[in-house]
Write a protein that holds these residues in place. Sequence first.
Motif, PDB file in Angstrom:
ATOM      1  N   SER A  99      44.946  39.711  53.010  1.00  0.00           N
ATOM      2  CA  SER A  99      44.678  39.814  54.517  1.00  0.00           C
ATOM      3  C   SER A  99      43.018  39.238  54.734  1.00  0.00           C
ATOM      4  N   SER A 100      42.440  39.140  53.870  1.00  0.00           N
ATOM      5  CA  SER A 100      41.082  38.402  54.030  1.00  0.00           C
ATOM      6  C   SER A 100      40.855  37.543  53.101  1.00  0.00           C
ATOM      7  N   GLN A 101      40.587  36.156  53.133  1.00  0.00           N
ATOM      8  CA  GLN A 101      40.084  35.223  52.509  1.00  0.00           C
ATOM      9  C   GLN A 101      38.582  35.405  51.850  1.00  0.00           C
ATOM     10  N   ARG A 102      37.898  36.107  52.823  1.00  0.00           N
ATOM     11  CA  ARG A 102      36.580  36.362  52.195  1.00  0.00           C
ATOM     12  C   ARG A 102      36.495  37.481  51.088  1.00  0.00           C
ATOM     13  N   GLU A 103      37.635  38.531  51.361  1.00  0.00           N
ATOM     14  CA  GLU A 103      37.528  39.365  50.143  1.00  0.00           C
ATOM     15  C   GLU A 103      38.182  38.536  48.902  1.00  0.00           C
ATOM     16  N   TYR A 104      39.191  37.558  49.066  1.00  0.00           N
ATOM     17  CA  TYR A 104      39.608  37.075  47.953  1.00  0.00           C
ATOM     18  C   TYR A 104      38.648  36.364  47.246  1.00  0.00           C
ATOM     19  N   ASP A 105      37.593  35.700  48.110  1.00  0.00           N
ATOM     20  CA  ASP A 105      36.602  34.724  47.314  1.00  0.00           C
ATOM     21  C   ASP A 105      35.645  35.746  46.754  1.00  0.00           C
ATOM     22  N   GLU A 106      35.391  36.766  47.368  1.00  0.00           N
ATOM     23  CA  GLU A 106      34.283  37.834  46.857  1.00  0.00           C
ATOM     24  C   GLU A 106      34.900  38.258  45.498  1.00  0.00           C
ATOM     25  N   GLN A 107      36.105  38.458  45.172  1.00  0.00           N
ATOM     26  CA  GLN A 107      36.949  38.787  44.108  1.00  0.00           C
ATOM     27  C   GLN A 107      36.572  37.849  42.951  1.00  0.00           C
ATOM     28  N   ALA A 108      37.034  36.709  43.355  1.00  0.00           N
ATOM     29  CA  ALA A 108      36.663  35.407  42.468  1.00  0.00           C
ATOM     30  C   ALA A 108      35.102  35.426  41.975  1.00  0.00           C
ATOM     31  N   ALA A 109      34.408  35.669  42.833  1.00  0.00           N
ATOM     32  CA  ALA A 109      32.953  35.612  42.634  1.00  0.00           C
ATOM     33  C   ALA A 109      32.325  36.628  41.669  1.00  0.00           C
ATOM     34  N   ARG A 110      32.977  37.734  41.857  1.00  0.00           N
ATOM     35  CA  ARG A 110      32.858  38.902  40.888  1.00  0.00           C
ATOM     36  C   ARG A 110      33.371  38.720  39.452  1.00  0.00           C
ATOM     37  N   LEU A 111      34.609  38.161  39.384  1.00  0.00           N
ATOM     38  CA  LEU A 111      35.130  37.636  38.120  1.00  0.00           C
ATOM     39  C   LEU A 111      34.374  36.620  37.457  1.00  0.00           C
ATOM     40  N   ALA A 112      33.927  35.552  38.253  1.00  0.00           N
ATOM     41  CA  ALA A 112      33.036  34.429  37.606  1.00  0.00           C
ATOM     42  C   ALA A 112      31.908  35.259  37.013  1.00  0.00           C
ATOM     43  N   ARG A 113      31.314  36.086  37.786  1.00  0.00           N
ATOM     44  CA  ARG A 113      29.973  36.829  37.059  1.00  0.00           C
ATOM     45  C   ARG A 113      30.406  37.690  35.871  1.00  0.00           C
ATOM     46  N   ALA A 114      31.416  38.248  35.993  1.00  0.00           N
ATOM     47  CA  ALA A 114      31.785  38.983  34.813  1.00  0.00           C
ATOM     48  C   ALA A 114      31.978  38.208  33.540  1.00  0.00           C
ATOM     49  N   TRP A 115      32.610  36.918  33.853  1.00  0.00           N
ATOM     50  CA  TRP A 115      32.819  36.101  32.717  1.00  0.00           C
ATOM     51  C   TRP A 115      31.264  35.665  32.263  1.00  0.00           C
ATOM     52  N   LEU A 116      30.669  35.453  33.132  1.00  0.00           N
ATOM     53  CA  LEU A 116      28.926  34.994  32.613  1.00  0.00           C
ATOM     54  C   LEU A 116      28.434  36.171  31.817  1.00  0.00           C
ATOM     55  N   ALA A 117      28.502  37.345  32.441  1.00  0.00           N
ATOM     56  CA  ALA A 117      27.864  38.437  31.677  1.00  0.00           C
ATOM     57  C   ALA A 117      28.491  38.768  30.219  1.00  0.00           C
ATOM     58  N   ALA A 118      29.904  38.291  30.011  1.00  0.00           N
ATOM     59  CA  ALA A 118      30.352  38.522  28.604  1.00  0.00           C
ATOM     60  C   ALA A 118      30.135  37.381  27.717  1.00  0.00           C
ATOM     61  N   ASP A 119      29.020  36.694  28.302  1.00  0.00           N
ATOM     62  CA  ASP A 119      28.203  35.898  27.313  1.00  0.00           C
ATOM     63  C   ASP A 119      28.882  34.749  26.398  1.00  0.00           C
ATOM     64  N   PRO A 120      29.625  33.864  27.405  1.00  0.00           N
ATOM     65  CA  PRO A 120      30.249  32.859  26.755  1.00  0.00           C
ATOM     66  C   PRO A 120      29.306  31.671  26.268  1.00  0.00           C
ATOM     67  N   PRO A 121      29.706  31.072  24.984  1.00  0.00           N
ATOM     68  CA  PRO A 121      28.680  30.261  24.589  1.00  0.00           C
ATOM     69  C   PRO A 121      28.277  28.940  25.610  1.00  0.00           C
ATOM     70  N   GLU A 122      27.161  28.725  25.676  1.00  0.00           N
ATOM     71  CA  GLU A 122      26.489  28.195  26.978  1.00  0.00           C
ATOM     72  C   GLU A 122      27.053  26.585  26.690  1.00  0.00           C
ATOM     73  N   GLY A 123      27.314  26.188  25.315  1.00  0.00           N
ATOM     74  CA  GLY A 123      27.874  24.611  25.163  1.00  0.00           C
ATOM     75  C   GLY A 123      29.113  24.387  25.777  1.00  0.00           C
ATOM     76  N   LEU A 124      29.782  25.525  26.077  1.00  0.00           N
ATOM     77  CA  LEU A 124      31.160  25.432  26.601  1.00  0.00           C
ATOM     78  C   LEU A 124      31.108  25.010  28.057  1.00  0.00           C
ATOM     79  N   TYR A 125      30.131  25.464  28.611  1.00  0.00           N
ATOM     80  CA  TYR A 125      30.067  25.151  30.042  1.00  0.00           C
ATOM     81  C   TYR A 125      28.723  24.566  30.725  1.00  0.00           C
ATOM     82  N   ASP A 126      28.102  24.059  29.829  1.00  0.00           N
ATOM     83  CA  ASP A 126      26.635  23.737  30.258  1.00  0.00           C
ATOM     84  C   ASP A 126      26.741  22.195  31.036  1.00  0.00           C
ATOM     85  N   TRP A 127      27.921  21.480  30.753  1.00  0.00           N
ATOM     86  CA  TRP A 127      28.306  20.251  31.588  1.00  0.00           C
ATOM     87  C   TRP A 127      28.469  20.759  33.162  1.00  0.00           C
TER      88      TRP A 127
END
Length: 192
Positions: free
Chosen positions: A133-161
């Motif tokens: 019902s809300s594109q904004r809420e969907y995008d906020e969920q995606a942003a929250r999950l992206a922050r959760a991924w970064l907080a899980a400490d993936p190796p920087e060499g995986l995504y530094d590019w």
Amino acid sequence: MPTFDFTAAVRRVCEDMPRRVRELSHVDMERVAVGFCQARKATPHGLQASLTPLRFEGGAEVKRVRGRRMVCQRPIDGSGRDYLYLLQFYLPRFQNHPLEEKLVTIVHELWHISPAMDGDLRRHGGRCYVHGSSQREYDEQAARLARAWLAADPPEGLYDWLDRDFRTLATEHGGVSGARFPAPRLVALGAA
């Protein structure tokens, strides 16, 4: 010097996200074809990525459209198994955004994958089943999950590019390459 393989690099990021973020754990990247398309205009706005489901509602392989039985063309992996989804990134546009926005875009597309991993989209209630019902809420969920991924400490060499714009990436590696897939089409199975 070999060029930078964009689709291999973004695939590694996409493979890591389900390992670190519980809400994405249903995503099986072995069933997702990853490619890139050339953005038609070199503008910052517009489509950055897309996820195309390669089956119909509930994972059905066949759908009736105007009385005809139709199937969706599906790319095949190296072992002869068909992919269930096609994830495409639009270059150079995608690469020219800030790191955080790129990560949110990746998660946004992965979050569209059905929890059943059946080739259909995640279906939300309401008028717009794709984003809910809300594109904004969907995008906020995606942003929250992206922050959760970064907080899980993936190796920087995986995504530094991802922290480089397209021109810098191409200059550093003598070019950017990767897999390309034609847009899937609906094909009639013949009279039923």
